[in-house]
Every structure is written in C-alpha cells, then in structure tokens.
Design an enzyme around this catalytic site. Structure first.
Site, PDB file in Angstrom:
ATOM      1  N   GLU A 462       0.837  -1.210   0.000  1.00 39.28           N
ATOM      2  CA  GLU A 462       0.000   0.000   0.000  1.00 39.28           C
ATOM      3  C   GLU A 462       0.867   1.254   0.000  1.00 39.28           C
ATOM      4  O   GLU A 462       0.508   2.267  -0.597  1.00 39.28           O
ATOM      5  CB  GLU A 462      -0.967  -0.005   1.189  1.00 39.28           C
ATOM      6  CG  GLU A 462      -1.981  -1.155   1.185  1.00 39.28           C
ATOM      7  CD  GLU A 462      -2.752  -1.307  -0.126  1.00 39.28           C
ATOM      8  OE1 GLU A 462      -2.948  -0.301  -0.832  1.00 39.28           O
ATOM      9  OE2 GLU A 462      -3.136  -2.451  -0.456  1.00 39.28           O
ATOM     10  N   HIS A 468       3.273   6.377  -5.499  1.00 38.78           N
ATOM     11  CA  HIS A 468       2.805   6.694  -6.849  1.00 38.78           C
ATOM     12  C   HIS A 468       1.948   7.978  -6.813  1.00 38.78           C
ATOM     13  O   HIS A 468       1.989   8.787  -7.740  1.00 38.78           O
ATOM     14  CB  HIS A 468       1.982   5.502  -7.346  1.00 38.78           C
ATOM     15  CG  HIS A 468       1.820   5.404  -8.845  1.00 38.78           C
ATOM     16  ND1 HIS A 468       1.041   4.441  -9.421  1.00 38.78           N
ATOM     17  CD2 HIS A 468       2.312   6.137  -9.869  1.00 38.78           C
ATOM     18  CE1 HIS A 468       1.066   4.578 -10.747  1.00 38.78           C
ATOM     19  NE2 HIS A 468       1.832   5.598 -11.036  1.00 38.78           N
TER      20      HIS A 468
END
Ligand SMILES: [Zn+2]
Length: 671
Positions: A462, A468
């Site tokens: 996660e 990202h």
C-alpha cells in the site's frame, strides 16, 4: 450556515475538517455539489464560442472541485469508519453518482465539442500531456457509447441496463449459495485443526444457529479445513460444495446468466466498432491485444504446470504412504501440501511475529523511501476521522511534497482488506495542489502491535501505491498518481514489496519487541523461502482462470460457457488434482461487474513487470542504486497516466519486461 464539507477548509494543508462534519451534512452537500458540477458542465457545453482545447478539454479539468471534496470525504469515512447511517447513504448515493456521470458521457452537444477539438488536434500545438488528456476525453466518450445515434444508442442503453441487472443477480446468487451451505462437525472432526480454524468453525456454527462447529464456504474457513483436516471423506464433501457455488441447478444457478452476459458484452463491443469484447477492453490497457495476454500467460503456464506435475508426484506418494490408494484429488492437494510445507519449511508464525512490530515496519517503509527518493517524514498532530489515524508531513530538501495518513488497525466500522486512496490528488491546474494520501489496513491492535509477514508485505504494498500518488508530478488531475491502466496500476505497489525482502532492511528494522535483537539469519532465510512454497499449484489455478476469462471474450461469445471452459482446460492439460481458482459459475471478478472481465490476467501482468523492474536494481548490485531510483521516479512514479504505460516502462527499463524474473521469483524453472 455553509455546509462544512463545501466551505473553504481553513485547516493545516486544507485537510477535510472531519470533526466539524456530521453525517447529516453529506446528503445536502452531495446534492449541491452534483448540481454545481452539472451547471459548470452546462456552461462549457453551451459556450457560444467555437470549441477550443482551453474552453472544452481544459475547462472540464478545472471544474468539479465541490464534488471532489464531497466524494473524497464521504468515501474515506464510508470505507474506513462506517456506521448504519453511512451505509444507508452509500446505497442512496451510488445510483445518483452513476447517473450524474452517465448523463455527462452521453451528452451529444458536449461530445460534438470534444470531437471538434479532437479533429483539429494536429494543428493545435499541444503539450504531450494535453495531447494525452484530449485523447482520453475523446476515447472515453466513444467507448461509453456517446458517439452512437438512433437505434444503436437505444440498444446500448438497454444493454448497459441489462448487464447491470445481471451482474447484481450473479453476485446475489453467489452470496446465497455461500450463505446457505454448511456442514456440521462433531468434536472429533476438529481433530488436527489449528486453534484459529477451530475458533472460526465454532463462531460460524454459532452464527448459523447450529449445535456445534461448522464448515462454511467462506474462503477463510474452507481453505484451512482443506489444508488441515485428515478426514478425506469430509474434505471431499466440502470441496464439492465449494466448487458447485453458482451451479446448483436451482434458482441461484449462474450458468445461464454468464452466457447472457458474454453475449451482451460482445454485442456492446460490436456496436462500438470493435471485433470482440477483449479488443474493446484491452484497448485502454498496457497489453493492448488479447494475443499479447495469451502469449504471456502461456509463457508462464508451461513452467507452472511442469512444477505442479512434479509436486503432484510427491503429494501422491505421501498420500499412498498414508494408506490411501487411487489418484490425488482436488480435495487432497492442500492437505498434503500443508504436511509437506511443515516438513520442509516449518516457520512458526508465533516466533516470527515479535520481530515484526508495526511501528518498526512503518519506519522501514519510510527509510526505503528516504534512501531511494530522499523523502523525509515528520509526524503531524492533526485531527482526522478516527483517533487511530496517524499523519506525516512528507518533505524533500525541506520542501513540502505531500501529507501521508496511515489508518492501520482493524475495527468493526472498517471494510476488510487494505487500500490506498488520495483524499486529494496531485495537480498543477487550475491551481497547484499537493497530494493527501491515505493507506488503510486491517492489522490487529496490540501493545506493541505486531504483524505477520503477510501484513508487513501489505504495508509495503500500500505504501508503494502511496508513493505513486505522492511523487506524482503532472499538470492535470485526471491523469495524476494512480490514474493509469489497470494492468499497470499494481506495478509501483508490487515493486515496493521487494524492498521488504532486501536482507539489510529486515536486518535493521525486524527487531524483537522484547529483547531488541535482530531477526536471526536462519529465520530470515526461512521467511524468504516459505514465500515460494507450492507456487506450481498457485500459478496453475490462477493462470487457468485467466486463460478461460480471455477465451470467453476474445472471439464469438460462447453459447455454453461451461463447455468452453472445459475445452480451454483440456487444451492446456489442466492437472486433475487442481481446480481453477475461480470457475465460471462463481467467477465474480469477471461476471459481477466489468472490472476484471478479460482483465483477470492483469495481476500476473503486473507481477511480470514488478519482478523485471526490481531486477533492474539487483543487476547493479545495489537495491538502492541512486540512478535506478531516479529513473523509477522520473519515468514511472511521477508520470501518472500522462503517457502510454508501455512507453513508461520502456523509458525506465530500456526494454519491455520478460517473464524470466517472474519465474525466478516464483521458484519456477523456465521451459
Ligand atoms: Zn494494490
């Protein structure tokens, strides 16, 4: 008084003022925000000026701020901290939100403006990012049927409506079959089951109103039963019931529904001008064509089947020495594999756990991000929606990059699983906004909180998604962060899991909660080896499902999906003792909705890329190689969906990914 959700947020980093928001604020806020967005879109649509990039495409990017705020606040709490009122609101909101966006994507006047800009694109001198959002805007319209006229338009509406109904029936039938079946166990039948499985069977019995413990068809109950129960007769009964979900011949049978769904999908794709549904579906993915997907799956299939066949021989011998004759069956595999695992890689979770403290693993994930990307994390003391949430200010060279929020502990108000979402996505238009990113997990509380090895991987996974979002550096929000193709979105997250396995990371951060000692090397070795156990089986059950999914959608829709499934399995030589991970009548990924239809392959596609991408670091001899890290940020983590996924990977790696690293990572021998 202004609704606190819609007001200007005078809070640090403009984080939603959760403490001021009441559940009664959500419905009026959503109503106002939807109306505001509709009015904003109408202004763009009804503009008297000729369509330009700025007054049409860019203008759409600039609107919807109020709606974004409401959706982000509501879905954050609805997922991570729900209550009956919020559940009721969610049921009421979903159709309203779907209808709102469906109306925009079927607006002919708006479509004609977008098309007018699209038609003059070569003369517009757009930046690559602008070119990209124009292409996406046009393509989304076409794909949703916005360009259809007359009978085709009417038929498309009918198909979409019918598919939504069929998807819901498929899910409900499956739930009914899973809910209705259970098998009562005597106290003797609990023999050899581990304590957690016994407790789960007792709890399930109590829930069903049975006199004693029961086996149900919930994966978390039946899989341990198949793994640990020495009662071959009971394993067989339970396995048959599990495999028959959605195919019981009664009202809840899903087979006819699957056939109708496939036929309607094909018709939909053809109305839109595609040869078949897989062509339509894969157009937006990195894979692009069904042939490329099949090539990848078959490159993995051979080595996986060879491994599974070799493992089947070992398990058959074990079964025979137990005095059971005849071939190994699907209800035997997990039982003998578990015995073998215990003999070959006995890893005691209870011994391992004290080395995996939540706080130390969070530090480890931050430390890797510091070494790779220079990020620094300092705790923030700000009120959020639940007292368990923690927040950090993320900076680089003293400059604010993002806010990161971690909501790690399980509780009744949180849905299961783990996920990452952006409460605010990065963008520079119409104004600069830094991301606010949240990781939600379901770890057990404790003092100190301790993780299993799987939990630690989830934490890194996660956090990879969070990077990202946090490192995103694009102009337009619609393509920032994780707004990328489905078969590309798991690359950053699965890639980040590899850093947990770097020996120096565990050596530094896996310290014993009581003694402070580092994890012994022998234990570290066992952890890493155990991760690859029974990979032949796991790869075969997955790839078989992915190949069947692809065959359903690539070409004419089969009138009899079960016959098609049998044909595919026979062609690839599916081993008798392994079932598909998801057979057609209960393949919810493919039939409950559109999400993973002809897309079930994407988990493995991402794994091919993450294994290959990490080997780029390994090849340098330094898992933290600064040049590779910089390339990763420049070409993948900062670029969002601003370019085609294949181009991004190519820019990072200098070539397209091959399956070798994945096979090696799974312990499979290349063909
Ligand atoms: Zn993920």
């Amino acid at each position: 008084m202004t609704n606190p959700i819609l007001a200007d947020w005078q809070t640090p980093f403009e984080i939603a003022p959760f403490a001021d928001i009441k559940d009664d604020d959500f419905a009026p806020a959503l109503e106002q925000a939807l109306a505001a967005h509709k009015a904003e879109i109408e202004v763009i649509r009804d503009n008297a000026d000729a369509p330009t990039f700025a007054n049409t495409i860019e203008a759409e990017e600039a609107v919807g701020e109020a709606l974004n705020k409401v959706l982000s606040v509501f879905f954050t709490v609805a997922g991570a901290d729900s209550n009956p009122k919020r559940e009721e609101l969610q049921r009421a909101f979903s159709p309203l939100i779907a209808a709102h966006f469906a109306e925009i994507s079927s607006d002919k006047i708006l479509f004609n403006r977008v098309k007018a800009v699209w038609d003059q694109r070569d003369a517009l001198d757009l930046t690559p990012e602008q070119d990209r959002i124009l292409m996406l805007a046009y393509r989304n319209f076409v794909r949703s049927g916005g360009a259809l006229e007359g009978n085709d338009e009417v038929r498309m509406k009918e198909i979409k409506g019918r598919l939504a109904t069929l998807g819901t029936s498929f899910t409900q039938n499956l739930l009914a079959d899973e809910r209705d079946w259970f098998m009562e166990l005597s106290e003797d039948d609990l023999e050899s089951l581990p304590q957690f499985a016994i407790e789960a069977a007792r709890a399930a019995g109590a829930e069903k109103g049975a006199a004693g413990p029961v086996v149900t068809l919930s994966r978390s109950i039946i899989v341990p039963f198949l793994q640990f129960s020495p009662r071959r007769d009971l394993r067989e009964i339970a396995y048959h019931a599990w495999a028959a979900r959605g195919a019981n011949g009664a009202e809840t049978d899903n087979r006819a529904i699957a056939a109708e769904i496939l036929a309607l999908r094909e018709e939909r794709a053809k109305l839109l001008g595609y040869a078949n549904f897989a062509d339509y579906k894969l157009e937006t993915e990195m894979a692009k064509e069904p042939a490329k997907v099949r090539e990848l799956l078959m490159a993995v299939w051979g080595p996986a089947k060879a491994q599974a066949d070799a493992d089947a021989d070992v398990l058959t011998a074990m079964m025979q020495s137990d005095g059971v004759n005849g071939p190994l069956a699907a209800w035997d595999w997990r039982y003998y594999a578990e015995k073998r695992r215990k003999a070959e890689h006995d890893l005691d979770e209870a011994e391992l756990k004290p080395y995996l403290q939540l706080d130390r693993m969070i530090e480890a994930s931050f430390d890797c991000a510091n070494r790779l990307f220079g990020l620094e994390f300092s705790p923030l003391d700000i009120p959020l929606y639940h007292e368990d949430c923690r927040a950090w200010d993320v900076t680089r060279n003293g400059k604010h990059i993002a806010v990161f929020i971690g909501d790690y502990f399980a509780r009744g108000s949180k849905r299961s699983g783990a996920w990452c979402s952006a409460m605010r996505a990065q963008a520079k238009f119409p104004k600069v906004q830094s991301p606010i990113v949240i990781n939600v997990c379901n770890f057990a509380k404790g003092d100190p909180a301790l993780l299993s090895y799987d939990d630690a991987r989830t934490l890194f996974h996660e956090f990879g998604h969070a990077l990202h979002q946090m490192l995103s550096d694009v102009t337009y929000e619609s393509i920032s962060g994780t707004s990328v193709a489905r078969d590309f979105v798991e690359l950053p997250s699965q890639l980040y899991e590899h850093w947990l396995e770097v020996p120096e990371v565990l050596a530094k951060f896996a310290t014993h909660a009581e003694t402070g000692e580092t994890m012994p090397n022998a234990m570290l070795d066992k952890v890493l080896k155990a991760a690859n156990f029974d990979m032949g089986f796991q790869t075969v059950e997955y790839v078989a499902s992915a190949l069947v999914d692809l065959a359903f959608h690539d070409g004419d829709a089969p009138a009899d999906p079960m016959a098609k499934q049998a044909e595919v399995l026979s062609e690839i030589g599916m081993p008798d003792a392994i079932g598909m991970r998801h057979a057609t009548p209960h393949f919810a990924h493919v039939f409950a909705g559109d999400g993973y239809s002809s897309g079930y392959y994407s988990y493995m596609w991402s794994e091919v890329m993450d294994a290959d991408a990490f080997s780029a670091f390994e090849e340098t001899g330094d898992a933290f190689d600064p040049e590779r890290a910089q390339a990763l940020e420049e070409h993948i983590l900062s670029t969002g969906g601003s370019q085609d996924a294949e181009a991004l990977f190519l820019a990072f790696r200098g070539r397209l990914p091959g399956v070798e690293a994945l096979l090696k990572g799974r312990g499979l021998t290349p063909a």
